[in-house]
Design a protein around this motif. Structure first.
Motif, mmCIF file in Angstrom:
data_model
loop_
_atom_site.group_PDB
_atom_site.id
_atom_site.type_symbol
_atom_site.label_atom_id
_atom_site.label_comp_id
_atom_site.label_asym_id
_atom_site.label_seq_id
_atom_site.Cartn_x
_atom_site.Cartn_y
_atom_site.Cartn_z
ATOM 1 N N ASP A 48 0.945 -1.099 0.030
ATOM 2 C CA ASP A 48 -0.030 0.182 -0.023
ATOM 3 C C ASP A 48 0.811 1.383 0.178
ATOM 4 O O ASP A 48 0.410 2.420 0.005
ATOM 5 C CB ASP A 48 -0.971 -0.009 1.372
ATOM 6 N N ASN B 228 -10.734 -2.029 8.861
ATOM 7 C CA ASN B 228 -11.504 -2.345 7.760
ATOM 8 C C ASN B 228 -10.207 -3.106 6.499
ATOM 9 O O ASN B 228 -9.266 -3.081 6.895
ATOM 10 C CB ASN B 228 -12.140 -1.401 6.944
ATOM 11 N N ASN B 229 -10.920 -3.917 5.747
ATOM 12 C CA ASN B 229 -9.968 -4.519 4.714
ATOM 13 C C ASN B 229 -9.833 -3.880 3.440
ATOM 14 O O ASN B 229 -9.567 -4.297 2.422
ATOM 15 C CB ASN B 229 -10.262 -6.050 4.661
ATOM 16 N N ASP B 230 -9.963 -2.730 3.528
ATOM 17 C CA ASP B 230 -9.884 -1.490 2.266
ATOM 18 C C ASP B 230 -8.618 -1.360 1.908
ATOM 19 O O ASP B 230 -8.484 -0.242 2.165
ATOM 20 C CB ASP B 230 -10.840 -0.429 2.472
ATOM 21 N N ASN B 231 -7.835 -2.459 1.662
ATOM 22 C CA ASN B 231 -6.342 -2.228 1.246
ATOM 23 C C ASN B 231 -5.924 -3.234 0.070
ATOM 24 O O ASN B 231 -6.558 -3.968 -0.291
ATOM 25 C CB ASN B 231 -5.715 -2.492 2.360
ATOM 26 N N GLY C 169 -6.444 -6.758 0.909
ATOM 27 C CA GLY C 169 -8.080 -7.151 1.420
ATOM 28 C C GLY C 169 -7.733 -7.985 2.911
ATOM 29 O O GLY C 169 -8.707 -8.662 3.109
ATOM 30 N N TYR D 269 -7.466 -7.312 7.196
ATOM 31 C CA TYR D 269 -7.634 -6.483 8.341
ATOM 32 C C TYR D 269 -6.040 -6.462 8.993
ATOM 33 O O TYR D 269 -5.624 -7.418 9.521
ATOM 34 C CB TYR D 269 -8.595 -7.053 9.364
ATOM 35 N N ASP E 290 -2.814 -1.204 11.458
ATOM 36 C CA ASP E 290 -3.707 0.024 11.373
ATOM 37 C C ASP E 290 -4.275 0.753 12.630
ATOM 38 O O ASP E 290 -4.339 1.742 12.639
ATOM 39 C CB ASP E 290 -5.078 -0.121 10.423
#
Ligand code: UD1
Ligand code: CA
Length: 453
Positions: free
Chosen positions: A153, A184-187, A190, A192, A196
């Motif tokens: 990322d 969330n797994n918005d990376n 995908g 967790y 973060d």
């Protein structure tokens, strides 16, 4: 007080093995067992292992009364993994997260991380010349940690950061649940990400500090057999260095393997290629030649072990001389100054002071007195195919070469057995017993000759 969560759910695809990754061993002990043992040294209030791949095998192998287990059926990321353990945590100040595949972290380094994390969150980090693959530690202009960004990322600028997350963190337990809920797994992967939570801590104004491992190898993980071998060598070198600093002479510290504990006296010398398993104790002045394997053996002072010996569960008295090529199987007790020579196998037997079994013999279920001489090729026939029986040889007996002692049988004190004797009845003390047929010479006999076709 602390909780410790050990993440051990990963499969370890790159190990190409049916064994779950955390059960592969370094120094004969499962990777995760190393981590558990180190964790115990920190006296945690709760010790929780998050398991997934190879679940039953992992639990059965590592089972211990002080371990709590949390199943992570699907590996959805490190944050998800820690969330599985949440319900089992005690309400103590900090929760330390360790990886089950990072076996060599020292308790001293973890203690410093825990200290740094008091009143906030702390991360074990290090600077790497090549940080590829790791999460990067992003700091602001003042040097304060802002967040961790995973390689996949990261922006090009972030990828240039060389300070990386080792994955080991001390987290305030009271905030952990709230932060995990917000992941969330918005990376890119995908997943967790546990990492973060760092940005969430910063947003709450909580201090985020870092600590460094005392040595880089403390934070190396295992993803392949290549890395497994590298960690094995590192572990062995650490042990070898300690032994040398304690006074043991190692002919080559790169060629010794200790899979258990090795206790030693002064002036012990160990030649190359030796393997020590279980609990081994070497007394003062013990000398071990090349390529010996010793498992659960106690060796008294002054013993000399020649090359290529294999001993398992034996108790060796002072000043014995053993080998080369000697084999001691479980249940052997040797008193002082016993000599066991080449190609001699001894099992479940006691041999008293000054006795010698020098060449090519099998001694099983025997009791041998003092100053006995057992000739070459002697065999105790201890087994009739169904049961085992005992052979007793009293003090100062002389057993001629190539003798079979058919147990149960007793050789009296000072008795002599002629070479080639098959002893089926007790031999009386101080006499010669022989069982061979009388020697004859046949004068009219001719050697066979080749038949012409
Ligand atoms: C993780 C860190 C990364 C760090 C690196 C150090 C995250 C998101 N990233 O990345 O910042 O630099 O470790 O090696 O945390 N595991 C589970 N369940 C899961 C996922 C992982 O138990 O769902 C276990 C694995 O078995 C392993 C450990 O957690 O023991 C780390 O997982 P891994 O996939 O190796 O993390 P990385 O992606 O390398
Ligand atoms: Ca990893």
């Amino acid at each position: 007080m602390i909780n410790i969560v050990i993440l051990a759910a990963g499969q370890g695809k790159r190990m190409h093995s049916n064994l779950p990754k955390v059960l592969h061993s370094v120094a004969g002990k499962a990777l995760a067992q190393h981590v558990i043992d180190t964790a115990r040294g920190l006296s945690p209030e709760r010790l929780v292992v998050v398991y997934g791949h190879g679940g039953d095998m992992v639990r059965d192998t590592l089972a211990a009364p002080d371990l709590h287990w949390a199943e992570q059926a699907q590996q959805l990321g490190t944050g998800h993994a820690v969330a599985q353990a949440l319900a089992q945590l005690a309400p103590v100040e900090q929760t330390l997260v360790l990886y089950g595949d990072v076996p060599l972290t020292t308790a001293a380094t973890l203690a410093r991380l825990i200290e740094a994390g008091k009143g906030g969150l702390s991360i074990l980090t290090m600077a790497l010349p090549d940080p590829t693959g790791y999460g990067r530690i992003v700091r602001d202009a003042a040097g304060n940690v802002q967040c961790i960004v995973e390689e996949k990322d990261a922006s090009p600028e972030q990828k240039a950061i060389r300070e990386v997350n080792t994955g080991i963190m001390a987290i305030p337990t009271a905030r952990l649940g709230t932060w995990l809920d917000q992941l969330n797994n918005d990376n890119a992967q995908g997943e967790y990400y546990l990492t973060d939570i760092v940005a969430l801590a910063v947003a709450e104004g909580m201090p985020v500090r870092t600590a460094k491992p005392a040595h880089d190898w403390e934070v190396l993980g295992v993803n392949s057999k290549v890395q497994l071998a590298a960690l094995e060598r590192q572990y062995q070198l650490n042990l070898a260095t300690r032994l040398m600093l304690e006074g043991v002479r190692l002919l080559d510290p790169a060629r010794i393997d200790i899979r258990g504990t090795l206790k030693h006296g002064r002036d012990v010398s160990i030649d190359v290629g030796c393997v020590f398993e279980g609990e081994v104790e070497l007394g003062d002045g013990v000398e071990i030649g090349p390529y010996c394997v010793l498992k659960d053996v106690k060796v008294a002072a002054g013993v000399r072990i020649a090359p290529f010996c294999h001993f398992d569960s034996a108790n060796i008295g002072p000043d014995c001389e053993l080998g080369p090529y000697a084999r001691l199987r479980p249940g052997v007790e040797l008193a002082a100054r016993v000599r066991i020579g080449n190609f001699v196998e001894v099992k479940k037997s006691r041999i008293d002071e000054g006795s010698k079994v020098n060449h090519l013999a099998y001694i099983g279920d025997a009791e041998i007195g003092q100053r006995v001489n057992v000739g070459a090729g002697t065999i105790t026939c201890n087994y009739d195919g169904a049961n085992k029986f005992k052979t007793v040889i009293e003090d100062e007996a002389f057993i001629g070469s190539d003798t079979q002692l058919v147990a149960p049988v007793r050789v009296g004190r000072g008795a002599t057995l002629g070479a080639g004797t098959t002893l089926t009845k007790d031999a009386p003390p101080d006499t010669l017993t022989v069982s061979r047929a009388k020697q004859v010479t046949l004068t009219g006999w001719n050697r066979p000759t080749k038949i012409k076709k």
